[in-house]
Design a protein around this motif. Sequence first.
Motif, short mmCIF file in Angstrom:
data_model
loop_
_atom_site.label_atom_id
_atom_site.label_comp_id
_atom_site.label_asym_id
_atom_site.label_seq_id
_atom_site.Cartn_x
_atom_site.Cartn_y
_atom_site.Cartn_z
N TYR A 87 -19.27 8.32 9.26
CA TYR A 87 -19.13 9.52 8.40
C TYR A 87 -20.49 10.13 8.11
O TYR A 87 -20.67 11.35 8.25
CB TYR A 87 -18.45 9.16 7.09
CG TYR A 87 -18.57 10.25 6.04
CD1 TYR A 87 -17.70 11.33 6.05
CD2 TYR A 87 -19.58 10.22 5.09
CE1 TYR A 87 -17.83 12.36 5.12
CE2 TYR A 87 -19.71 11.23 4.15
CZ TYR A 87 -18.84 12.29 4.17
OH TYR A 87 -18.97 13.30 3.26
N PHE A 88 -21.46 9.34 7.71
CA PHE A 88 -22.75 9.88 7.29
C PHE A 88 -23.53 10.49 8.46
O PHE A 88 -24.30 11.42 8.27
CB PHE A 88 -23.56 8.80 6.58
CG PHE A 88 -23.11 8.58 5.17
CD1 PHE A 88 -23.69 9.28 4.12
CD2 PHE A 88 -22.08 7.71 4.88
CE1 PHE A 88 -23.26 9.11 2.82
CE2 PHE A 88 -21.64 7.53 3.58
CZ PHE A 88 -22.23 8.23 2.54
N LYS A 89 -23.29 9.99 9.66
CA LYS A 89 -23.94 10.59 10.83
C LYS A 89 -23.27 11.89 11.23
O LYS A 89 -23.93 12.90 11.51
CB LYS A 89 -23.92 9.60 12.00
CG LYS A 89 -24.91 8.46 11.87
CD LYS A 89 -24.83 7.55 13.09
CE LYS A 89 -25.86 6.43 13.00
NZ LYS A 89 -25.78 5.50 14.16
N ILE A 90 -21.94 11.88 11.27
CA ILE A 90 -21.21 13.07 11.70
C ILE A 90 -21.42 14.24 10.75
O ILE A 90 -21.65 15.38 11.16
CB ILE A 90 -19.70 12.76 11.83
CG1 ILE A 90 -19.46 11.82 13.02
CG2 ILE A 90 -18.89 14.05 12.01
CD1 ILE A 90 -18.03 11.36 13.14
N TRP A 91 -21.36 13.95 9.45
CA TRP A 91 -21.40 15.01 8.45
C TRP A 91 -22.80 15.25 7.89
O TRP A 91 -22.98 16.12 7.04
CB TRP A 91 -20.42 14.69 7.32
CG TRP A 91 -19.02 14.56 7.85
CD1 TRP A 91 -18.36 13.39 8.12
CD2 TRP A 91 -18.14 15.60 8.24
NE1 TRP A 91 -17.12 13.64 8.63
CE2 TRP A 91 -16.95 15.00 8.71
CE3 TRP A 91 -18.23 17.00 8.22
CZ2 TRP A 91 -15.87 15.74 9.18
CZ3 TRP A 91 -17.14 17.72 8.67
CH2 TRP A 91 -15.99 17.10 9.14
N GLU A 92 -23.78 14.48 8.37
CA GLU A 92 -25.18 14.65 7.94
C GLU A 92 -25.27 14.71 6.42
O GLU A 92 -25.94 15.57 5.84
CB GLU A 92 -25.79 15.91 8.58
CG GLU A 92 -25.86 15.82 10.09
CD GLU A 92 -26.54 17.03 10.72
OE1 GLU A 92 -26.84 17.99 9.98
OE2 GLU A 92 -26.78 17.01 11.94
N CYS A 93 -24.58 13.77 5.80
CA CYS A 93 -24.51 13.74 4.33
C CYS A 93 -25.73 12.99 3.79
O CYS A 93 -25.86 11.78 3.98
CB CYS A 93 -23.22 13.04 3.91
SG CYS A 93 -23.03 12.89 2.15
N ARG A 94 -26.61 13.71 3.09
CA ARG A 94 -27.84 13.11 2.58
C ARG A 94 -27.97 13.16 1.06
O ARG A 94 -28.88 12.58 0.50
CB ARG A 94 -29.05 13.80 3.21
CG ARG A 94 -29.18 13.53 4.71
CD ARG A 94 -30.35 14.30 5.30
NE ARG A 94 -30.59 13.92 6.67
CZ ARG A 94 -29.91 14.36 7.72
NH1 ARG A 94 -28.91 15.21 7.53
NH2 ARG A 94 -30.18 13.96 8.94
N LYS A 95 -27.09 13.87 0.41
CA LYS A 95 -27.13 13.95 -1.05
C LYS A 95 -25.72 14.15 -1.57
O LYS A 95 -24.81 14.52 -0.82
CB LYS A 95 -28.04 15.10 -1.51
CG LYS A 95 -27.74 16.44 -0.87
CD LYS A 95 -28.82 17.46 -1.23
CE LYS A 95 -28.54 18.81 -0.55
NZ LYS A 95 -29.59 19.80 -0.85
N VAL A 96 -25.54 13.90 -2.83
CA VAL A 96 -24.20 13.86 -3.40
C VAL A 96 -23.48 15.20 -3.25
O VAL A 96 -22.25 15.24 -3.09
CB VAL A 96 -24.24 13.41 -4.88
CG1 VAL A 96 -24.95 14.44 -5.76
CG2 VAL A 96 -22.84 13.11 -5.38
N GLU A 97 -24.22 16.31 -3.25
CA GLU A 97 -23.58 17.62 -3.12
C GLU A 97 -22.93 17.80 -1.75
O GLU A 97 -22.06 18.66 -1.57
CB GLU A 97 -24.61 18.74 -3.35
CG GLU A 97 -25.13 18.84 -4.78
CD GLU A 97 -26.23 17.84 -5.08
OE1 GLU A 97 -26.68 17.14 -4.13
OE2 GLU A 97 -26.66 17.76 -6.25
#
Length: 288
Positions: A154-164
């Motif tokens: 998930y974090f790689k696909i969506w490039e999620c780096r912060k809570v927002e």
Amino acid sequence: MKNQELIEVALYDNLPYRYNLEIPRVFGLEIEMGLFNEMDRKYIMEGLKEKGYTYEVDVGLKTDFPYEIQTPKLYGTKEVWNQLFLLSERMKKCQINFDYAAFQINMDVHYKTINDFFKFCLFFMKFEHILFKFSTSNHEFLRPLTYANSLKKYFKIWECRKVEEFNINRFRNNKEYCIALKNSLKNNTFIPDIIEYRIPNGCDDAWLWQNYINTFYHLQEKIPFLDLEYFDYRSYLTNKPYAILYLEDACLLANLIFEKDIDKIYFLRQYIDYDREELKRQLKNKHS
């Protein structure tokens, strides 16, 4: 106790099933298995229907009689631990295939914000290589994780780096990742109040069941109180093969989430277990 002492006790001491282990959160279990004998269904559920246990067919298990037991809401009490132990003993007398089976835990959580769930995911991901090995149920590898993928996906696909950037709905009632978030019937808010742990391999050992429940309970309870240094996104996506022993990381996780040494020792025993004899030989050669 120091880490080396914890490891040595985990390796050598007798660690019995704990009938008096307290878990002050509601939890429920989904115990999957593939049976070879239809008559074993009734035998395994003996005395449990009256206590609210149910079962259903799970066609994903790819056996003649795919089976899943669902418990009612449980607490960590002596009565519940005894129920689970007796269920485990009946299962051990049956021919069961666990190749595609999971042991899943649904546990109440009292997080107040999306940020708490975001931090939970980051912390989980930081120690995923430890938690995945811990979840093999004393086998070398996890079953095929088609429905319990790494959070790193998930974090790689969506490039999620912060809570927002964190989309909590991706984890709501999902069957893709190793955790899922749920709302109980009484909860109609946007904040989930149940975490489902989907990783562990299916097994028939109540000692392992109890240790999974205890570990995931303490893991989720510690998140709001941990130092922010453990939630640095940058280093979390590094892949570490879970089948390799990382004793330093395992001890770090145990020391972070548990207060009592006995809980750390039980955790380390299960984490090490498949490699227990090899680790004993290594330590013996080191001290000789």
